[in-house]
Each structure stands twice: as C-alpha cells, then as structure tokens.
Design an enzyme around this catalytic site. Structure first.
Site, PDB file in Angstrom:
ATOM      1  N   HIS A  23      43.926  26.314  14.583  1.00  0.00           N
ATOM      2  CA  HIS A  23      43.586  27.389  15.516  1.00  0.00           C
ATOM      3  C   HIS A  23      43.364  28.680  14.738  1.00  0.00           C
ATOM      4  O   HIS A  23      43.383  28.676  13.487  1.00  0.00           O
ATOM      5  CB  HIS A  23      44.675  27.534  16.584  1.00  0.00           C
ATOM      6  CG  HIS A  23      46.063  27.682  16.032  1.00  0.00           C
ATOM      7  ND1 HIS A  23      46.420  28.693  15.168  1.00  0.00           N
ATOM      8  CD2 HIS A  23      47.190  26.934  16.216  1.00  0.00           C
ATOM      9  CE1 HIS A  23      47.703  28.578  14.855  1.00  0.00           C
ATOM     10  NE2 HIS A  23      48.200  27.503  15.474  1.00  0.00           N
ATOM     11  N   HIS A  26      45.662  29.505  11.773  1.00  0.00           N
ATOM     12  CA  HIS A  26      45.355  28.777  10.538  1.00  0.00           C
ATOM     13  C   HIS A  26      44.095  29.355   9.888  1.00  0.00           C
ATOM     14  O   HIS A  26      44.029  29.525   8.670  1.00  0.00           O
ATOM     15  CB  HIS A  26      45.107  27.290  10.843  1.00  0.00           C
ATOM     16  CG  HIS A  26      46.273  26.578  11.464  1.00  0.00           C
ATOM     17  ND1 HIS A  26      46.243  26.098  12.746  1.00  0.00           N
ATOM     18  CD2 HIS A  26      47.499  26.271  10.976  1.00  0.00           C
ATOM     19  CE1 HIS A  26      47.394  25.501  13.024  1.00  0.00           C
ATOM     20  NE2 HIS A  26      48.179  25.597  11.974  1.00  0.00           N
ATOM     21  N   GLY A 137      52.146  31.741   7.271  1.00  0.00           N
ATOM     22  CA  GLY A 137      52.094  32.747   8.323  1.00  0.00           C
ATOM     23  C   GLY A 137      53.458  33.355   8.613  1.00  0.00           C
ATOM     24  O   GLY A 137      54.478  32.663   8.578  1.00  0.00           O
ATOM     25  N   LYS A 139      54.311  34.210  11.409  1.00  0.00           N
ATOM     26  CA  LYS A 139      54.708  33.624  12.698  1.00  0.00           C
ATOM     27  C   LYS A 139      55.989  32.796  12.533  1.00  0.00           C
ATOM     28  O   LYS A 139      56.854  32.794  13.395  1.00  0.00           O
ATOM     29  CB  LYS A 139      53.549  32.767  13.208  1.00  0.00           C
ATOM     30  CG  LYS A 139      53.899  31.706  14.203  1.00  0.00           C
ATOM     31  CD  LYS A 139      53.867  32.256  15.582  1.00  0.00           C
ATOM     32  CE  LYS A 139      54.385  31.345  16.655  1.00  0.00           C
ATOM     33  NZ  LYS A 139      54.511  29.948  16.398  1.00  0.00           N
ATOM     34  N   ASP A 140      56.072  32.085  11.403  1.00  0.00           N
ATOM     35  CA  ASP A 140      57.258  31.265  11.129  1.00  0.00           C
ATOM     36  C   ASP A 140      58.073  31.968  10.041  1.00  0.00           C
ATOM     37  O   ASP A 140      58.160  31.498   8.901  1.00  0.00           O
ATOM     38  CB  ASP A 140      56.824  29.870  10.702  1.00  0.00           C
ATOM     39  CG  ASP A 140      56.022  29.187  11.802  1.00  0.00           C
ATOM     40  OD1 ASP A 140      56.627  28.757  12.783  1.00  0.00           O
ATOM     41  OD2 ASP A 140      54.778  29.149  11.700  1.00  0.00           O
ATOM     42  N   VAL A 166      48.612  36.032  13.929  1.00  0.00           N
ATOM     43  CA  VAL A 166      47.423  36.211  14.765  1.00  0.00           C
ATOM     44  C   VAL A 166      47.850  36.050  16.224  1.00  0.00           C
ATOM     45  O   VAL A 166      48.580  35.108  16.561  1.00  0.00           O
ATOM     46  CB  VAL A 166      46.343  35.170  14.408  1.00  0.00           C
ATOM     47  CG1 VAL A 166      45.157  35.259  15.357  1.00  0.00           C
ATOM     48  CG2 VAL A 166      45.899  35.359  12.961  1.00  0.00           C
ATOM     49  N   SER A 175      49.549  29.589  18.896  1.00  0.00           N
ATOM     50  CA  SER A 175      50.363  28.462  18.455  1.00  0.00           C
ATOM     51  C   SER A 175      49.832  27.172  19.071  1.00  0.00           C
ATOM     52  O   SER A 175      49.342  27.172  20.206  1.00  0.00           O
ATOM     53  CB  SER A 175      51.816  28.674  18.911  1.00  0.00           C
ATOM     54  OG  SER A 175      52.526  27.454  18.854  1.00  0.00           O
ATOM     55  N   ARG A 177      51.558  24.857  20.202  1.00  0.00           N
ATOM     56  CA  ARG A 177      52.365  24.499  21.372  1.00  0.00           C
ATOM     57  C   ARG A 177      51.999  25.320  22.603  1.00  0.00           C
ATOM     58  O   ARG A 177      52.424  24.961  23.706  1.00  0.00           O
ATOM     59  CB  ARG A 177      53.858  24.601  21.035  1.00  0.00           C
ATOM     60  CG  ARG A 177      54.286  23.522  20.042  1.00  0.00           C
ATOM     61  CD  ARG A 177      55.776  23.438  19.832  1.00  0.00           C
ATOM     62  NE  ARG A 177      56.140  22.272  19.029  1.00  0.00           N
ATOM     63  CZ  ARG A 177      56.432  22.296  17.728  1.00  0.00           C
ATOM     64  NH1 ARG A 177      56.424  23.441  17.066  1.00  0.00           N
ATOM     65  NH2 ARG A 177      56.733  21.182  17.085  1.00  0.00           N
TER      66      ARG A 177
HETATM   67  P1  AMP Z   1      51.667  24.791  11.467  1.00  0.00           P
HETATM   68  O1  AMP Z   1      50.430  23.971  11.446  1.00  0.00           O
HETATM   69  O2  AMP Z   1      52.085  25.242  12.829  1.00  0.00           O
HETATM   70  O3  AMP Z   1      52.781  24.233  10.630  1.00  0.00           O
HETATM   71  O4  AMP Z   1      51.267  26.145  10.711  1.00  0.00           O
HETATM   72  C1  AMP Z   1      50.712  26.126   9.432  1.00  0.00           C
HETATM   73  C2  AMP Z   1      50.730  27.511   8.889  1.00  0.00           C
HETATM   74  O5  AMP Z   1      50.027  28.375   9.775  1.00  0.00           O
HETATM   75  C3  AMP Z   1      52.154  28.081   8.755  1.00  0.00           C
HETATM   76  O6  AMP Z   1      52.231  28.851   7.564  1.00  0.00           O
HETATM   77  C4  AMP Z   1      52.260  28.965   9.977  1.00  0.00           C
HETATM   78  O7  AMP Z   1      53.171  30.028   9.818  1.00  0.00           O
HETATM   79  C5  AMP Z   1      50.847  29.479  10.092  1.00  0.00           C
HETATM   80  N1  AMP Z   1      50.582  29.957  11.467  1.00  0.00           N
HETATM   81  C6  AMP Z   1      50.779  29.290  12.620  1.00  0.00           C
HETATM   82  N2  AMP Z   1      50.474  30.079  13.680  1.00  0.00           N
HETATM   83  C7  AMP Z   1      50.077  31.268  13.161  1.00  0.00           C
HETATM   84  C8  AMP Z   1      49.646  32.499  13.730  1.00  0.00           C
HETATM   85  N3  AMP Z   1      49.547  32.682  15.052  1.00  0.00           N
HETATM   86  N4  AMP Z   1      49.328  33.508  12.892  1.00  0.00           N
HETATM   87  C9  AMP Z   1      49.422  33.348  11.543  1.00  0.00           C
HETATM   88  N5  AMP Z   1      49.810  32.208  10.945  1.00  0.00           N
HETATM   89  C10 AMP Z   1      50.137  31.177  11.739  1.00  0.00           C
END
Ligand code: AMP
Length: 285
Positions: A23, A26, A137, A139-140, A166, A175, A177
């Site tokens: 999304h 990413h 990110g 975000k986490d 973002v 996200s 989710r």
């Molecule tokens: P995930 O696929 O959810 O494990 O996320 C992969 C990477 O994308 C991780 O470093 C997350 O922190 C980052 N990420 C997920 N959502 C966002 C967001 N809204 N803004 C910035 N980075 C994000």
C-alpha cells in the site's frame, strides 16, 4: 545471490522487507530506497513466526500479482517472495535475537512472541541480503526500535532508515489491516490519530506530565463506540520505556481493538512551543 552481484558492480543495495499486500506506506519506503540506493530489493514474506495462534496469519491478504505490479511500477530491481523453507531451512538453526524487556511490553504484551518472530526473520533477511541500507516505517515504532538495537548490538552491516508514517487524508495510518474494517469501524478508527493529536497538542502547550497525555488518549479511544483501548502510553524515544514525566524526546503510542481488526499508531511528541516574545515597549512620543 543478486545483491552480491550488485555490490560487486559497485551498486548500493536498498532493502525493504514487507509482508506484502503493498500500500501507500510501503510505496513511500520504496521511493526513499530508490532515492538513497542504486538498487532496490523488496521482500514479500508473511512470516508465520510473528503471528500468534489466534491471529490472522491464515487470512492475511496475499495479493501477489498486484504486489508485483506495485514493485514494477516503483522500479524495484528484485522481489524476493520466498517459500517458508527458504527462509527457515529445515534442520538449520538460525540465530534468534533477543527482544529483551522492551520486546515484552506494549505490542509484545498483547502479542506474546511477536517480536522474537520479527527479529528472527529480519535477521535472516539481512543475512541473505548482505550489507545494505534497510528502510522501515515509523508506523511500527516499537519494531523499528528493536531492529535498531539488534543491528547495533550484533554489529550487523546494515544502515537503517526510519521513514515517516503515511496517513489517509483524515489521519488514519495506512495499514493492511484497515481493509478488515467495516465502513463504520473505519470511520471510528480515526480515534487513534485523534488521541495522538490531542497528546501532541498537550505536549506543545507545555504539559510534561505524561499521565495527563495518557488519560486524554484513553478518554478519546475509550469514548469511541466500536474501539476497545489496548494501551496508551508515552515512551522515551531512546529507551522505549514508559515515562511519567516528559524530560527528553518522547513518543505517544496507542493500540485499540475494533471488532474486525486491531490497530496501532504513534506520534513523536513536539517540544513545547516557545513563549511568545514580549511586546516591544511603545516608542516615547
Ligand atoms: P508490513 O508489510 O506491515 O510488515 O510493513 C512493512 C514495512 O512498511 C514496515 O517497515 C512498516 O513499518 C512499513 N509501513 C507499514 N505501514 C506504513 C505506513 N502507513 N507508513 C509508513 N510505513 C509503513
């Protein structure tokens, strides 16, 4: 290994680990990596070790063709979407970095073992990639804190870049989710960002008692029909431990359960706004 060949050719390697279902959050990481490095590798792997037994591992979206199209559009040079036995080869004991006490707080308290799974897979991905710059990110934030500590403690040859969260126009952090939410839940999910914004406003206004900020956040989320507060806290940016008084850079963090999804968000708290300069004395007539 592709990344070895890139480095041998003098390229810098940018790595973005993801669970897929790509999304705008990413995509922002991909863009940062494209700016900072001459080669971009994306990993797409739904890591079973970071999901609890009652969590959404089986249902986590895996729109792989769509993800490939996103990677192509953003000019990723390689996409690694390995089968599980390539990440965790049977019979091979891979390092299991310790997540320590921070790994048991907040997200770790609600999702026991989650960060052990995260650190194990990220360590493995770094090992496969070799020296690189890796983009994560904010975000986490707790995840990023623990990965940074692992890289420092184990002297891994990885430079970390932390990228801003973002958000949707109304503030909700983008996200995967969010897709689970009903339209009504989605509308109410704005309460996480509202709570964080209230905490930020209080901090900007000079409030240093973290308990006041936590109470305001809990009130905002607790007063939202479909949300059940999981935690609201203010943590020191350098230690990720909860503080009672804000004396150094600090971050507000929240988690809430909706009927269809559990959401998290956080915001770095601003310094108090400076006192306005006194009006200059009027010139004598
Ligand atoms: P995930 O696929 O959810 O494990 O996320 C992969 C990477 O994308 C991780 O470093 C997350 O922190 C980052 N990420 C997920 N959502 C966002 C967001 N809204 N803004 C910035 N980075 C994000």
């Amino acid at each position: 290994m592709t990344t070895d060949a890139w480095r041998a050719d003098g390229h810098s390697v940018g790595l973005v680990p993801t669970l897929g279902s790509l999304h705008a959050g990413h995509e922002a990481l991909f863009r940062r990596a494209r700016e900072g490095c001459s080669r971009l590798a994306v990993t797409v792997f739904v890591n079973p070790l970071q999901f609890g037994p009652s969590e959404d591992f089986a249902h986590y979206p895996r729109p792989f063709e769509q993800d490939l199209a996103v990677c192509e559009r953003l000019r990723a040079d390689a996409v690694w979407a390995p089968p599980i036995e390539e990440v965790y080869p049977p019979g091979v004991e891979l390092p299991s970095p310790d997540a320590g006490l921070v790994g048991e707080a907040f997200e770790g308290a609600s999702r026991p073992g989650h960060f052990l799974g995260v650190l194990k897979v990220v360590h493995r991905l770094f090992d496969v990639s070799g020296p690189c710059t890796a983009y994560f990110g904010q975000k986490d934030a707790q995840q990023l804190f623990l990965i940074r500590r692992m890289v420092d403690e184990l002297h891994l040859p990885v430079e970390l870049v932390s990228c801003p969260t973002v958000r949707e126009a109304e503030g909700l952090a983008v996200s995967t989710r969010n897709e689970y939410l009903s339209p009504e839940e989605r509308e109410q999910a704005g309460c996480l960002f509202l709570a964080l914004t209230e905490a930020a406003e209080l901090a900007r206004g000079g409030e240093r008692d973290a308990r006041v900020l936590v109470a305001a956040m809990a009130r905002e989320i607790g007063g939202t029909d479909l949300a059940r507060l999981d935690y609201a806290a203010v943590v020191d940016e350098a230690t990720f431990s909860a503080v009672d008084t804000i004396e150094a850079p600090a971050r507000a963090i929240v988690a809430a359960r909706f009927p269809s999804a559990r959401l998290i968000d956080n915001l770095l708290l601003p310094e108090p706004a400076p006192e306005p300069a006194p009006e200059p004395a009027p010139e004598p007539a």
